[in-house]
Design a protein around this motif. Sequence first.
Motif, PDB file in Angstrom:
ATOM      1  N   GLN A   1       0.835  -1.196   0.000  1.00  0.00           N
ATOM      2  CA  GLN A   1       0.000   0.000   0.000  1.00  0.00           C
ATOM      3  C   GLN A   1       0.869   1.246   0.000  1.00  0.00           C
ATOM      4  OE1 GLN A   1      -1.518  -1.870   3.571  1.00  0.00           O
ATOM      5  NE2 GLN A   1      -1.419   0.103   4.634  1.00  0.00           N
ATOM      6  N   SER A   2       0.424   2.272  -0.676  1.00  0.00           N
ATOM      7  CA  SER A   2       1.113   3.554  -0.675  1.00  0.00           C
ATOM      8  C   SER A   2       0.919   4.259   0.663  1.00  0.00           C
ATOM      9  CB  SER A   2       0.588   4.423  -1.825  1.00  0.00           C
ATOM     10  OG  SER A   2       1.241   5.660  -1.868  1.00  0.00           O
ATOM     11  N   PHE A   3      -0.189   3.986   1.326  1.00  0.00           N
ATOM     12  CA  PHE A   3      -0.505   4.570   2.634  1.00  0.00           C
ATOM     13  C   PHE A   3       0.223   3.755   3.711  1.00  0.00           C
ATOM     14  CE2 PHE A   3      -3.169   5.304   6.399  1.00  0.00           C
ATOM     15  CZ  PHE A   3      -3.324   6.672   6.355  1.00  0.00           C
ATOM     16  N   SER A   4       1.481   4.101   3.956  1.00  0.00           N
ATOM     17  CA  SER A   4       2.299   3.389   4.923  1.00  0.00           C
ATOM     18  C   SER A   4       3.534   4.218   5.228  1.00  0.00           C
ATOM     19  CB  SER A   4       2.714   2.016   4.376  1.00  0.00           C
ATOM     20  OG  SER A   4       3.488   1.299   5.317  1.00  0.00           O
ATOM     21  N   PHE A   5       4.172   3.906   6.330  1.00  0.00           N
ATOM     22  CA  PHE A   5       5.483   4.499   6.615  1.00  0.00           C
ATOM     23  C   PHE A   5       6.467   4.045   5.535  1.00  0.00           C
ATOM     24  CE2 PHE A   5       9.534   4.287   9.194  1.00  0.00           C
ATOM     25  CZ  PHE A   5       9.752   5.650   9.170  1.00  0.00           C
TER      26      PHE A   5
ATOM     27  N   GLU B   1       3.321  10.874   4.044  1.00  0.00           N
ATOM     28  CA  GLU B   1       3.113  11.171   2.629  1.00  0.00           C
ATOM     29  C   GLU B   1       3.015   9.848   1.868  1.00  0.00           C
ATOM     30  OE1 GLU B   1       2.596  14.067   1.023  1.00  0.00           O
ATOM     31  OE2 GLU B   1       2.556  14.975   3.025  1.00  0.00           O
ATOM     32  N   PRO B   2       2.000   9.654   1.048  1.00  0.00           N
ATOM     33  CA  PRO B   2       1.853   8.376   0.333  1.00  0.00           C
ATOM     34  C   PRO B   2       3.104   8.051  -0.477  1.00  0.00           C
ATOM     35  CG  PRO B   2      -0.152   9.665   0.150  1.00  0.00           C
ATOM     36  CD  PRO B   2       0.868  10.562   0.788  1.00  0.00           C
ATOM     37  N   GLY B   3       3.497   6.782  -0.454  1.00  0.00           N
ATOM     38  CA  GLY B   3       4.740   6.371  -1.084  1.00  0.00           C
ATOM     39  C   GLY B   3       4.832   6.756  -2.551  1.00  0.00           C
ATOM     40  N   HIS B   4       3.712   6.634  -3.268  1.00  0.00           N
ATOM     41  CA  HIS B   4       3.759   6.884  -4.712  1.00  0.00           C
ATOM     42  C   HIS B   4       3.966   8.360  -5.054  1.00  0.00           C
ATOM     43  CE1 HIS B   4      -0.446   8.059  -4.060  1.00  0.00           C
ATOM     44  NE2 HIS B   4      -0.392   8.662  -5.226  1.00  0.00           N
ATOM     45  N   THR B   5       3.841   9.259  -4.065  1.00  0.00           N
ATOM     46  CA  THR B   5       4.056  10.686  -4.304  1.00  0.00           C
ATOM     47  C   THR B   5       5.500  11.102  -4.046  1.00  0.00           C
ATOM     48  OG1 THR B   5       3.537  11.398  -2.034  1.00  0.00           O
ATOM     49  CG2 THR B   5       1.679  11.118  -3.560  1.00  0.00           C
TER      50      THR B   5
ATOM     51  N   ILE C   1       4.617   1.192 -10.602  1.00  0.00           N
ATOM     52  CA  ILE C   1       3.281   0.774 -11.032  1.00  0.00           C
ATOM     53  C   ILE C   1       2.303   0.923  -9.873  1.00  0.00           C
ATOM     54  CG2 ILE C   1       1.935  -1.173 -11.942  1.00  0.00           C
ATOM     55  CD1 ILE C   1       4.658  -2.265 -13.022  1.00  0.00           C
ATOM     56  N   ARG C   2       1.084   1.315 -10.189  1.00  0.00           N
ATOM     57  CA  ARG C   2       0.072   1.510  -9.147  1.00  0.00           C
ATOM     58  C   ARG C   2      -1.319   1.278  -9.710  1.00  0.00           C
ATOM     59  NH1 ARG C   2       1.637   7.745  -9.316  1.00  0.00           N
ATOM     60  NH2 ARG C   2       3.594   6.622  -9.351  1.00  0.00           N
ATOM     61  N   GLY C   3      -2.230   0.996  -8.810  1.00  0.00           N
ATOM     62  CA  GLY C   3      -3.635   0.958  -9.164  1.00  0.00           C
ATOM     63  C   GLY C   3      -4.268   2.314  -8.913  1.00  0.00           C
ATOM     64  N   ASP C   4      -5.582   2.344  -8.910  1.00  0.00           N
ATOM     65  CA  ASP C   4      -6.335   3.557  -8.585  1.00  0.00           C
ATOM     66  C   ASP C   4      -6.216   3.800  -7.084  1.00  0.00           C
ATOM     67  OD1 ASP C   4      -8.259   5.458  -7.945  1.00  0.00           O
ATOM     68  OD2 ASP C   4      -9.743   4.677  -9.346  1.00  0.00           O
ATOM     69  N   LEU C   5      -5.657   4.935  -6.690  1.00  0.00           N
ATOM     70  CA  LEU C   5      -5.361   5.202  -5.283  1.00  0.00           C
ATOM     71  C   LEU C   5      -6.237   6.319  -4.711  1.00  0.00           C
ATOM     72  CD1 LEU C   5      -1.445   4.969  -5.443  1.00  0.00           C
ATOM     73  CD2 LEU C   5      -3.073   3.186  -4.812  1.00  0.00           C
ATOM     74  N   ARG C   6      -7.470   6.375  -5.135  1.00  0.00           N
ATOM     75  CA  ARG C   6      -8.323   7.501  -4.706  1.00  0.00           C
ATOM     76  C   ARG C   6      -8.622   7.474  -3.209  1.00  0.00           C
ATOM     77  NH1 ARG C   6     -13.476   6.769  -8.414  1.00  0.00           N
ATOM     78  NH2 ARG C   6     -11.816   6.110  -9.842  1.00  0.00           N
ATOM     79  N   THR C   7      -8.830   6.272  -2.635  1.00  0.00           N
ATOM     80  CA  THR C   7      -9.086   6.221  -1.193  1.00  0.00           C
ATOM     81  C   THR C   7      -7.833   6.594  -0.410  1.00  0.00           C
ATOM     82  OG1 THR C   7     -10.739   4.489  -1.525  1.00  0.00           O
ATOM     83  CG2 THR C   7      -9.913   4.776   0.708  1.00  0.00           C
ATOM     84  N   THR C   8      -6.679   6.145  -0.886  1.00  0.00           N
ATOM     85  CA  THR C   8      -5.412   6.524  -0.263  1.00  0.00           C
ATOM     86  C   THR C   8      -5.290   8.039  -0.154  1.00  0.00           C
ATOM     87  OG1 THR C   8      -4.265   4.546  -1.039  1.00  0.00           O
ATOM     88  CG2 THR C   8      -2.906   6.473  -0.568  1.00  0.00           C
ATOM     89  N   MET C   9      -5.544   8.738  -1.253  1.00  0.00           N
ATOM     90  CA  MET C   9      -5.382  10.185  -1.255  1.00  0.00           C
ATOM     91  C   MET C   9      -6.471  10.873  -0.441  1.00  0.00           C
ATOM     92  SD  MET C   9      -2.569  10.507  -2.663  1.00  0.00           S
ATOM     93  CE  MET C   9      -2.575  12.290  -2.430  1.00  0.00           C
ATOM     94  N   ASP C  10      -7.682  10.368  -0.489  1.00  0.00           N
ATOM     95  CA  ASP C  10      -8.763  10.966   0.297  1.00  0.00           C
ATOM     96  C   ASP C  10      -8.464  10.870   1.786  1.00  0.00           C
ATOM     97  OD1 ASP C  10     -11.568  11.986   0.731  1.00  0.00           O
ATOM     98  OD2 ASP C  10     -11.739  10.014   1.676  1.00  0.00           O
ATOM     99  N   VAL C  11      -8.052   9.671   2.239  1.00  0.00           N
ATOM    100  CA  VAL C  11      -7.742   9.486   3.654  1.00  0.00           C
ATOM    101  C   VAL C  11      -6.535  10.327   4.052  1.00  0.00           C
ATOM    102  CG1 VAL C  11      -6.915   7.821   5.359  1.00  0.00           C
ATOM    103  CG2 VAL C  11      -8.804   7.197   3.828  1.00  0.00           C
ATOM    104  N   HIS C  12      -5.505  10.317   3.225  1.00  0.00           N
ATOM    105  CA  HIS C  12      -4.314  11.109   3.536  1.00  0.00           C
ATOM    106  C   HIS C  12      -4.642  12.578   3.727  1.00  0.00           C
ATOM    107  CE1 HIS C  12      -1.037  13.810   2.238  1.00  0.00           C
ATOM    108  NE2 HIS C  12      -0.358  13.097   3.096  1.00  0.00           N
TER     109      HIS C  12
END
Length: 380
Positions: A95-99, A345-349, A357-368
Amino acid sequence: MFEPYIAAIRALFGDPIDPIPLHAPWFDQEDEDAVSACVRSTFVSSIGAEISGFEADLAAYTGAAHAVATVNGTAALHTALLLADVRPGDLVITQSFSFIATANAITYTGARPLFIDIDAETLGLSPKALRGFLDNACEVKEGRCIHRASGKRIKACVPMHSFGTCVHMPELVAICKEHHLALIEDAAEALGSTIHDRHAGTWGLIGTLSFNGNKIITCGGGGALLFEDGDLAKKAKHLTTQAKLPHEWAFSHDPVGYNYRMPNLNAALARSQMSKLHGNINAKRDLHERYRTMFADSPWTLHEEPDGVRSNYWLNALLLSDRKERDAFLKESHKRGVLTRPAWEPGHTLPMYTDDIRGDLRTTMDVHDRLVNLPSSVIR
């Protein structure tokens, strides 16, 4: 609009003059005595009875068959990936939402992270998003999961239990088995958390833990791997001690190993801290209930454990309406000495992972954009 809530948080922690930290360690005389006894023994490095004792304590507490202690949680995760045969050129789902340590450990192996979205319910890797990505972008060939567009092997999947709230592990176990993915749990924040009464870190091939200074128990640093497979545990112990072959005096090694073993001095403190874990979890769950009452009539949402999960509530998470409101809350709380923080900060940013490579990360960004962690130290 924030001031009453910030004042209430200060009151929870006794309204001290000093700033209220996000998460402070808690030590007592028993901890000091344990460290002093270890110092007097002179066995303070990577050999000593406290290390094996701590490993036995962890295995007994979590229900794992075996535990191997390491110098920190990142070392544990790197070792787990190596044991799962992750190789240069592979992809590893996470997940991008991680340390940042989660993605960094993947890159240490020469593999690259493949970022999949989280569930708002768990703040961890979403089984639905994972299955959708695998079905649409990947295929299984000769027992290997292949990403069609790149032709790369996806070898492993690393969910992370954010802030002590566990992801939907039964669903992830089934998906990983179907797609021939090694499942490694990053349970760095989830010691004491369970899914259907089964401890976090015991669902996959390997689980990893952290005992950093801000964790629910700490020995300054420290990490651990959890196993059911005894052979893997033996390999982990060998790999994390510079792969030194047992001998009375000779120094022979195979293969390339790592200086990843936990020092006995840290293990002595960790064993003492383990005796406080049950009380710490109860205190944290009590603090969460106080936060629930505090924010019950607010316009914001306190993140709650989902059905079937018992969280250690390592960090409490409050979701505001948008990034502007989140930043205003952070600014005001820090101004008043309540040291809240945003999520990582989300890893993919981040610059080293923007091309992965990534999938759709809309929930990741909304929560962040909306999440704030509240002070969550143990109150005694």
